[in-house]
Design an enzyme around this catalytic site. Structure first.
Site, mmCIF file in Angstrom:
data_model
loop_
_atom_site.group_PDB
_atom_site.id
_atom_site.type_symbol
_atom_site.label_atom_id
_atom_site.label_comp_id
_atom_site.label_asym_id
_atom_site.label_seq_id
_atom_site.Cartn_x
_atom_site.Cartn_y
_atom_site.Cartn_z
ATOM 1 N N ARG A 45 0.934 -1.013 0.092
ATOM 2 C CA ARG A 45 0.036 0.041 0.067
ATOM 3 C C ARG A 45 0.995 1.246 -0.014
ATOM 4 N NH1 ARG A 45 2.490 2.050 3.608
ATOM 5 N NH2 ARG A 45 0.946 3.795 3.841
ATOM 6 N N GLY A 46 0.272 2.415 -0.111
ATOM 7 C CA GLY A 46 1.035 3.707 -0.287
ATOM 8 C C GLY A 46 1.010 4.071 -1.872
ATOM 9 N N ARG A 88 -7.487 0.014 -6.694
ATOM 10 C CA ARG A 88 -7.767 0.896 -5.726
ATOM 11 C C ARG A 88 -7.915 2.361 -6.457
ATOM 12 N NH1 ARG A 88 -4.219 1.129 -0.391
ATOM 13 N NH2 ARG A 88 -5.981 2.397 0.256
ATOM 14 N N GLN A 195 -2.149 2.287 9.975
ATOM 15 C CA GLN A 195 -0.605 2.642 9.273
ATOM 16 C C GLN A 195 0.235 3.236 10.210
ATOM 17 O OE1 GLN A 195 -3.767 3.220 7.864
ATOM 18 N NE2 GLN A 195 -3.628 2.700 5.445
ATOM 19 N N ASP A 236 -1.944 10.991 -2.031
ATOM 20 C CA ASP A 236 -2.232 9.787 -2.917
ATOM 21 C C ASP A 236 -2.727 10.501 -4.362
ATOM 22 O OD1 ASP A 236 -2.848 8.524 -0.135
ATOM 23 O OD2 ASP A 236 -3.043 6.776 -1.881
ATOM 24 N N ASN A 246 -5.089 12.498 0.549
ATOM 25 C CA ASN A 246 -4.350 11.674 1.445
ATOM 26 C C ASN A 246 -5.051 10.975 2.602
ATOM 27 O OD1 ASN A 246 -1.485 10.741 2.018
ATOM 28 N ND2 ASN A 246 -1.506 11.903 3.844
ATOM 29 N N LYS A 247 -4.502 9.951 3.115
ATOM 30 C CA LYS A 247 -5.246 9.195 4.198
ATOM 31 C C LYS A 247 -6.281 9.966 5.120
ATOM 32 C CE LYS A 247 -5.103 5.692 4.445
ATOM 33 N NZ LYS A 247 -6.085 4.848 3.785
HETATM 34 O O1 MRU Z 1 -4.277 3.346 2.207
HETATM 35 P P1 MRU Z 1 -3.021 3.493 1.934
HETATM 36 O O2 MRU Z 1 -2.080 2.869 3.197
HETATM 37 O O3 MRU Z 1 -2.449 2.990 0.818
HETATM 38 O O4 MRU Z 1 -2.729 5.145 2.128
HETATM 39 C C1 MRU Z 1 -1.538 5.633 1.938
HETATM 40 C C2 MRU Z 1 -1.699 7.048 2.204
HETATM 41 O O5 MRU Z 1 -2.531 7.729 2.469
HETATM 42 C C3 MRU Z 1 -0.327 7.552 2.251
HETATM 43 O O6 MRU Z 1 0.057 8.817 2.938
HETATM 44 C C4 MRU Z 1 0.214 8.097 0.600
HETATM 45 O O7 MRU Z 1 -0.143 7.015 -0.097
HETATM 46 C C5 MRU Z 1 1.392 8.420 0.503
HETATM 47 S S1 MRU Z 1 2.613 7.432 0.702
HETATM 48 C C6 MRU Z 1 4.198 7.696 -0.038
#
Ligand code: MRU
Length: 349
Positions: A45-46, A88, A195, A236, A246-247
């Site tokens: 993920r990320g 995703r 996370q 993201d 972002n998250k």
């Molecule tokens: O749902 P995730 O764990 O994929 O979400 C990740 C994030 O929101 C990160 O902050 C984002 O992808 C940046 S990662 C360098």
């Protein structure tokens, strides 16, 4: 450096992020469907890691295609891309990476099939190395923005685990620490998927970077007590006007930071910047399973049948963003101009 993902002759190998921090185990996906599943279930993920994982998934699927001619290979290629693109929706790096593999496929499409397969593998592996280089460059650009000492708040995991190595937000923090700054990281646990507690705390502790884990609802109190000097998060997807997806919970942190006069930095590679999306309202937000909210580590913590919302991301309007740190330099408001300038797009008055 943590090996988040890696191309091997046997398949695409991932550190299993669903098992961290208690187990450091690796899974090898031997088909592109398994790679798609690893993305969907957040073994990987990320945003940047998702992008390169998808590129490797495309390379793997094409390598193992039984197509006997170019037309059949192209049909297989398109299908593989469609399956990976449906994993995703928010991280634009996924679509960026698939587009790049598509461009490579078109460029080499007149070559013999064996050569096309090899070229796609090479391209995916190149993207992995480029991602690490971008993070290191981002680190250099961003480190100077952080104070010589103090507390830095981060949300989710935008570290080595979210990329091919070094990290975006955590890359900036790493580079600052490497340059001698005395920083202490406050890691939001990041409900509901955790996370921050599972991944960021683990990753920073592995590097001996001083880290304190806090529950998300403690961020405001920490700021008021003067413990936070800057916020650095990843992204993201960044729209053309600088709005940042972002998250979930990032927006709350940004509002709190503004209220307390604390700079709020976003670190992201250009593969996260989506100049085709004019503003944050156009960014698709992934909705994830209610069980992520009603259950914690497999244990039910909410009544049966309760109504649940679980958007995985939120959008922080650009007015809350002090600067966007990229591998090409630092963009500041007005982002509609600065992002296009960094992208090399001619800005007309
Ligand atoms: O749902 P995730 O764990 O994929 O979400 C990740 C994030 O929101 C990160 O902050 C984002 O992808 C940046 S990662 C360098």
């Amino acid at each position: 450096m943590i090996k988040t993902l890696e191309w091997t002759d046997g398949g695409v190998r991932f550190i299993d992020q669903t098992k961290l921090p208690t187990e450091e185990t690796y899974v090898t996906c031997v088909t592109y469907e398994e790679v798609a599943n690893a993305i969907r279930t957040m073994i990987v993920r990320g945003a940047p890691a998702i992008g390169v994982a998808a590129a490797m998934g495309v390379a793997l699927g094409v390598r193992d295609s039984q197509a006997a001619n170019h037309a059949a290979l192209k049909r297989d290629f398109n299908h593989i891309c469609d399956v990976l693109a449906a994993t995703r929706p928010t991280a634009v790096n996924l679509f960026w990476a698939i587009r790049r593999m598509r461009t490579k496929f078109e460029q080499v499409s007149s070559q013999p099939i064996a050569q096309i397969k090899q070229d796609l593998i090479t391209e995916a592996r190149r993207m992995m190395l480029e991602d690490i280089a971008a993070n290191e460059a981002m680190g250099k650009h961003g480190a100077v923005l952080l104070p010589a000492s103090g507390g830095i708040l981060t949300h989710c995991n935008a570290g080595a685990l979210a990329t091919c190595g070094y990290g975006t937000a955590l890359g900036v923090i790493r580079a600052a620490v490497e340059s001698g700054k005395k920083l202490h990281v406050f890691a939001d646990e990041t409900r509901p998927f955790l996370q921050g507690s599972r991944l960021t705390a683990w990753e920073l502790m592995k590097d001996d970077i001083p880290t304190t884990l806090i529950a998300d609802n403690m961020a405001g109190a920490m700021m008021r007590q003067g413990k936070i000097d800057a916020v650095v998060v990843g992204a993201d997807r960044i729209a053309a006007n600088g709005d940042v997806a972002n998250k979930i919970g990032t927006y709350t942190v940004a509002v709190l930071a503004k209220e307390h006069g604390i700079p709020f930095y976003v670190a992201a590679p250009f593969s996260t910047i989506d100049l085709d999306t004019p503003d944050g309202s156009q960014i698709p937000i992934e909705q994830r399973s209610p069980e992520e909210v009603t259950h914690l580590a497999g244990k039910q913590i909410a009544p049966d049948g309760v109504r649940v919302e679980n958007p995985a991301f939120d959008v922080t309007p650009h007015g809350y963003v002090t600067a966007i740190i990229t591998e090409r330099g630092v963009a500041r408001a007005p982002y509609a101009e600065s992002l296009r300038e960094l992208a090399g797009v001619k800005v007309t008055a």
